[in-house]
Write a protein that holds these residues in place. Structure first.
Motif, PDB file in Angstrom:
ATOM      1  N   LEU A  61     -13.058  10.824 -10.482  1.00  0.00           N
ATOM      2  CA  LEU A  61     -12.093  10.953  -9.398  1.00  0.00           C
ATOM      3  C   LEU A  61     -12.455  12.146  -8.522  1.00  0.00           C
ATOM      4  O   LEU A  61     -12.776  13.217  -9.040  1.00  0.00           O
ATOM      5  CB  LEU A  61     -10.683  11.127  -9.984  1.00  0.00           C
ATOM      6  N   VAL A  62     -12.367  11.951  -7.188  1.00  0.00           N
ATOM      7  CA  VAL A  62     -12.649  13.059  -6.277  1.00  0.00           C
ATOM      8  C   VAL A  62     -11.442  13.440  -5.420  1.00  0.00           C
ATOM      9  O   VAL A  62     -11.436  14.511  -4.812  1.00  0.00           O
ATOM     10  CB  VAL A  62     -13.855  12.762  -5.365  1.00  0.00           C
ATOM     11  N   ALA A  63     -10.436  12.591  -5.362  1.00  0.00           N
ATOM     12  CA  ALA A  63      -9.231  12.925  -4.607  1.00  0.00           C
ATOM     13  C   ALA A  63      -8.158  11.891  -4.899  1.00  0.00           C
ATOM     14  O   ALA A  63      -8.482  10.715  -5.133  1.00  0.00           O
ATOM     15  CB  ALA A  63      -9.502  12.972  -3.107  1.00  0.00           C
ATOM     16  N   ARG A  64      -6.916  12.330  -4.863  1.00  0.00           N
ATOM     17  CA  ARG A  64      -5.839  11.373  -5.041  1.00  0.00           C
ATOM     18  C   ARG A  64      -4.643  11.808  -4.191  1.00  0.00           C
ATOM     19  O   ARG A  64      -4.467  12.994  -3.917  1.00  0.00           O
ATOM     20  CB  ARG A  64      -5.427  11.238  -6.511  1.00  0.00           C
ATOM     21  N   VAL A  65      -3.848  10.832  -3.787  1.00  0.00           N
ATOM     22  CA  VAL A  65      -2.653  11.085  -2.982  1.00  0.00           C
ATOM     23  C   VAL A  65      -1.549  10.157  -3.451  1.00  0.00           C
ATOM     24  O   VAL A  65      -1.768   8.959  -3.634  1.00  0.00           O
ATOM     25  CB  VAL A  65      -2.937  10.911  -1.472  1.00  0.00           C
ATOM     26  N   THR A  66      -0.372  10.703  -3.685  1.00  0.00           N
ATOM     27  CA  THR A  66       0.749   9.880  -4.120  1.00  0.00           C
ATOM     28  C   THR A  66       1.382   9.188  -2.923  1.00  0.00           C
ATOM     29  O   THR A  66       1.052   9.469  -1.771  1.00  0.00           O
ATOM     30  CB  THR A  66       1.807  10.712  -4.831  1.00  0.00           C
ATOM     31  N   SER A  67       2.327   8.322  -3.195  1.00  0.00           N
ATOM     32  CA  SER A  67       3.037   7.650  -2.119  1.00  0.00           C
ATOM     33  C   SER A  67       3.874   8.653  -1.315  1.00  0.00           C
ATOM     34  O   SER A  67       4.146   8.422  -0.139  1.00  0.00           O
ATOM     35  CB  SER A  67       3.929   6.548  -2.676  1.00  0.00           C
ATOM     36  N   GLU A  68       4.235   9.757  -1.936  1.00  0.00           N
ATOM     37  CA  GLU A  68       5.006  10.798  -1.245  1.00  0.00           C
ATOM     38  C   GLU A  68       4.116  11.790  -0.509  1.00  0.00           C
ATOM     39  O   GLU A  68       4.618  12.652   0.210  1.00  0.00           O
ATOM     40  CB  GLU A  68       5.892  11.566  -2.245  1.00  0.00           C
ATOM     41  N   PHE A  81       0.812  -1.222   0.000  1.00  0.00           N
ATOM     42  CA  PHE A  81       0.000   0.000   0.000  1.00  0.00           C
ATOM     43  C   PHE A  81       0.848   1.278   0.000  1.00  0.00           C
ATOM     44  O   PHE A  81       0.574   2.208  -0.756  1.00  0.00           O
ATOM     45  CB  PHE A  81      -0.907  -0.025   1.224  1.00  0.00           C
ATOM     46  N   SER A  82       1.865   1.308   0.822  1.00  0.00           N
ATOM     47  CA  SER A  82       2.626   2.554   0.997  1.00  0.00           C
ATOM     48  C   SER A  82       3.341   2.992  -0.272  1.00  0.00           C
ATOM     49  O   SER A  82       3.726   4.156  -0.403  1.00  0.00           O
ATOM     50  CB  SER A  82       3.632   2.395   2.136  1.00  0.00           C
ATOM     51  N   THR A  83       3.537   2.098  -1.208  1.00  0.00           N
ATOM     52  CA  THR A  83       4.287   2.422  -2.429  1.00  0.00           C
ATOM     53  C   THR A  83       3.404   2.869  -3.584  1.00  0.00           C
ATOM     54  O   THR A  83       3.907   3.218  -4.651  1.00  0.00           O
ATOM     55  CB  THR A  83       5.124   1.220  -2.889  1.00  0.00           C
ATOM     56  N   TYR A  84       2.099   2.858  -3.362  1.00  0.00           N
ATOM     57  CA  TYR A  84       1.175   3.187  -4.440  1.00  0.00           C
ATOM     58  C   TYR A  84       0.473   4.521  -4.217  1.00  0.00           C
ATOM     59  O   TYR A  84       0.050   4.841  -3.100  1.00  0.00           O
ATOM     60  CB  TYR A  84       0.102   2.108  -4.566  1.00  0.00           C
ATOM     61  N   ALA A  85       0.315   5.291  -5.319  1.00  0.00           N
ATOM     62  CA  ALA A  85      -0.610   6.414  -5.310  1.00  0.00           C
ATOM     63  C   ALA A  85      -2.023   5.838  -5.234  1.00  0.00           C
ATOM     64  O   ALA A  85      -2.333   4.860  -5.920  1.00  0.00           O
ATOM     65  CB  ALA A  85      -0.443   7.248  -6.567  1.00  0.00           C
ATOM     66  N   MET A  86      -2.857   6.452  -4.418  1.00  0.00           N
ATOM     67  CA  MET A  86      -4.222   5.967  -4.201  1.00  0.00           C
ATOM     68  C   MET A  86      -5.225   7.076  -4.508  1.00  0.00           C
ATOM     69  O   MET A  86      -4.878   8.262  -4.500  1.00  0.00           O
ATOM     70  CB  MET A  86      -4.400   5.502  -2.759  1.00  0.00           C
ATOM     71  N   ALA A  87      -6.439   6.681  -4.755  1.00  0.00           N
ATOM     72  CA  ALA A  87      -7.464   7.664  -5.111  1.00  0.00           C
ATOM     73  C   ALA A  87      -8.831   7.233  -4.620  1.00  0.00           C
ATOM     74  O   ALA A  87      -9.092   6.041  -4.436  1.00  0.00           O
ATOM     75  CB  ALA A  87      -7.485   7.861  -6.625  1.00  0.00           C
ATOM     76  N   TRP A  88      -9.666   8.224  -4.442  1.00  0.00           N
ATOM     77  CA  TRP A  88     -11.102   8.018  -4.204  1.00  0.00           C
ATOM     78  C   TRP A  88     -11.859   8.439  -5.450  1.00  0.00           C
ATOM     79  O   TRP A  88     -11.525   9.465  -6.073  1.00  0.00           O
ATOM     80  CB  TRP A  88     -11.581   8.840  -3.018  1.00  0.00           C
ATOM     81  N   TYR A  89     -12.873   7.662  -5.760  1.00  0.00           N
ATOM     82  CA  TYR A  89     -13.743   7.929  -6.897  1.00  0.00           C
ATOM     83  C   TYR A  89     -15.195   7.882  -6.424  1.00  0.00           C
ATOM     84  O   TYR A  89     -15.492   7.283  -5.384  1.00  0.00           O
ATOM     85  CB  TYR A  89     -13.558   6.860  -7.979  1.00  0.00           C
ATOM     86  N   ARG A  90     -16.065   8.468  -7.185  1.00  0.00           N
ATOM     87  CA  ARG A  90     -17.489   8.323  -6.901  1.00  0.00           C
ATOM     88  C   ARG A  90     -18.244   8.135  -8.216  1.00  0.00           C
ATOM     89  O   ARG A  90     -17.836   8.613  -9.264  1.00  0.00           O
ATOM     90  CB  ARG A  90     -18.063   9.511  -6.140  1.00  0.00           C
ATOM     91  N   SER A 132      -6.460  11.293   3.082  1.00  0.00           N
ATOM     92  CA  SER A 132      -5.296  10.986   3.898  1.00  0.00           C
ATOM     93  C   SER A 132      -5.049   9.485   3.860  1.00  0.00           C
ATOM     94  O   SER A 132      -5.914   8.721   3.429  1.00  0.00           O
ATOM     95  CB  SER A 132      -5.471  11.472   5.337  1.00  0.00           C
ATOM     96  N   ARG A 133      -3.880   9.103   4.315  1.00  0.00           N
ATOM     97  CA  ARG A 133      -3.539   7.689   4.314  1.00  0.00           C
ATOM     98  C   ARG A 133      -2.758   7.329   5.575  1.00  0.00           C
ATOM     99  O   ARG A 133      -2.012   8.144   6.088  1.00  0.00           O
ATOM    100  CB  ARG A 133      -2.719   7.332   3.065  1.00  0.00           C
ATOM    101  N   ASP A 134      -2.987   6.123   6.041  1.00  0.00           N
ATOM    102  CA  ASP A 134      -2.238   5.579   7.176  1.00  0.00           C
ATOM    103  C   ASP A 134      -1.503   4.353   6.647  1.00  0.00           C
ATOM    104  O   ASP A 134      -2.089   3.268   6.542  1.00  0.00           O
ATOM    105  CB  ASP A 134      -3.190   5.217   8.317  1.00  0.00           C
ATOM    106  N   ASN A 135      -0.252   4.532   6.316  1.00  0.00           N
ATOM    107  CA  ASN A 135       0.498   3.428   5.703  1.00  0.00           C
ATOM    108  C   ASN A 135       0.717   2.265   6.670  1.00  0.00           C
ATOM    109  O   ASN A 135       0.836   1.117   6.253  1.00  0.00           O
ATOM    110  CB  ASN A 135       1.838   3.927   5.169  1.00  0.00           C
ATOM    111  N   ALA A 136       0.760   2.566   7.952  1.00  0.00           N
ATOM    112  CA  ALA A 136       0.933   1.501   8.942  1.00  0.00           C
ATOM    113  C   ALA A 136      -0.276   0.577   9.000  1.00  0.00           C
ATOM    114  O   ALA A 136      -0.156  -0.602   9.344  1.00  0.00           O
ATOM    115  CB  ALA A 136       1.200   2.099  10.316  1.00  0.00           C
ATOM    116  N   LYS A 137      -1.446   1.123   8.639  1.00  0.00           N
ATOM    117  CA  LYS A 137      -2.681   0.340   8.688  1.00  0.00           C
ATOM    118  C   LYS A 137      -3.196  -0.001   7.299  1.00  0.00           C
ATOM    119  O   LYS A 137      -4.311  -0.527   7.170  1.00  0.00           O
ATOM    120  CB  LYS A 137      -3.747   1.097   9.479  1.00  0.00           C
ATOM    121  N   ASN A 138      -2.411   0.342   6.258  1.00  0.00           N
ATOM    122  CA  ASN A 138      -2.824   0.054   4.869  1.00  0.00           C
ATOM    123  C   ASN A 138      -4.228   0.590   4.589  1.00  0.00           C
ATOM    124  O   ASN A 138      -5.030  -0.074   3.909  1.00  0.00           O
ATOM    125  CB  ASN A 138      -2.776  -1.447   4.602  1.00  0.00           C
ATOM    126  N   THR A 139      -4.498   1.779   5.071  1.00  0.00           N
ATOM    127  CA  THR A 139      -5.845   2.335   4.992  1.00  0.00           C
ATOM    128  C   THR A 139      -5.824   3.737   4.405  1.00  0.00           C
ATOM    129  O   THR A 139      -4.950   4.546   4.732  1.00  0.00           O
ATOM    130  CB  THR A 139      -6.502   2.348   6.378  1.00  0.00           C
TER     131      THR A 139
END
Length: 114
Positions: free
Chosen positions: A47-54, A29-38, A70-77
């Protein structure tokens, strides 16, 4: 097993808030850019939001200033805080990897009444 499980949706009145969660498993999870869609009824998924691994974040103008990813890499969430919700925010919300998306989860439904 690669999996995405969204939760936190519900029914709120205009001006209300919700916090969505997306628990992921089966990939780094921590190495991937992630996004929310609706996906609103009768419309294409957007797409409504996105966050890179950085941690670089982007919002379209339709939600900027109201939504916060936001992202919690420790919880893969992955999270989406949604404030000042409006009826046009109604839809099913999904998370996924921004690049190399995997099988979509079931999504979480958000209904905003005026």
């Amino acid at each position: 097993q690669v999996q995405l499980v969204e939760s936190g949706g519900g029914s709120v009145q205009a001006g209300g808030s919700l916090r969505l969660s997306c628990v992921t498993s089966g990939f780094a999870f921590s190495t991937y850019a992630m996004a929310w869609y609706r996906q609103a009824p009768g419309k294409q998924r957007e797409l409504v939001a996105r966050v890179t691994s950085e941690g670089t974040i982007y919002y379209p103008s339709s939600v900027k200033g109201r939504f916060a990813i936001s992202r919690d890499n420790a919880k893969n969430t992955l999270f989406l805080q949604m404030n000042n919700l409006q009826p046009e925010d109604t839809g099913v919300y999904y998370c996924n990897r921004l690049f190399q998306p995997i099988a979509w989860g079931q999504g979480t439904r958000v209904a905003v009444s005026s």
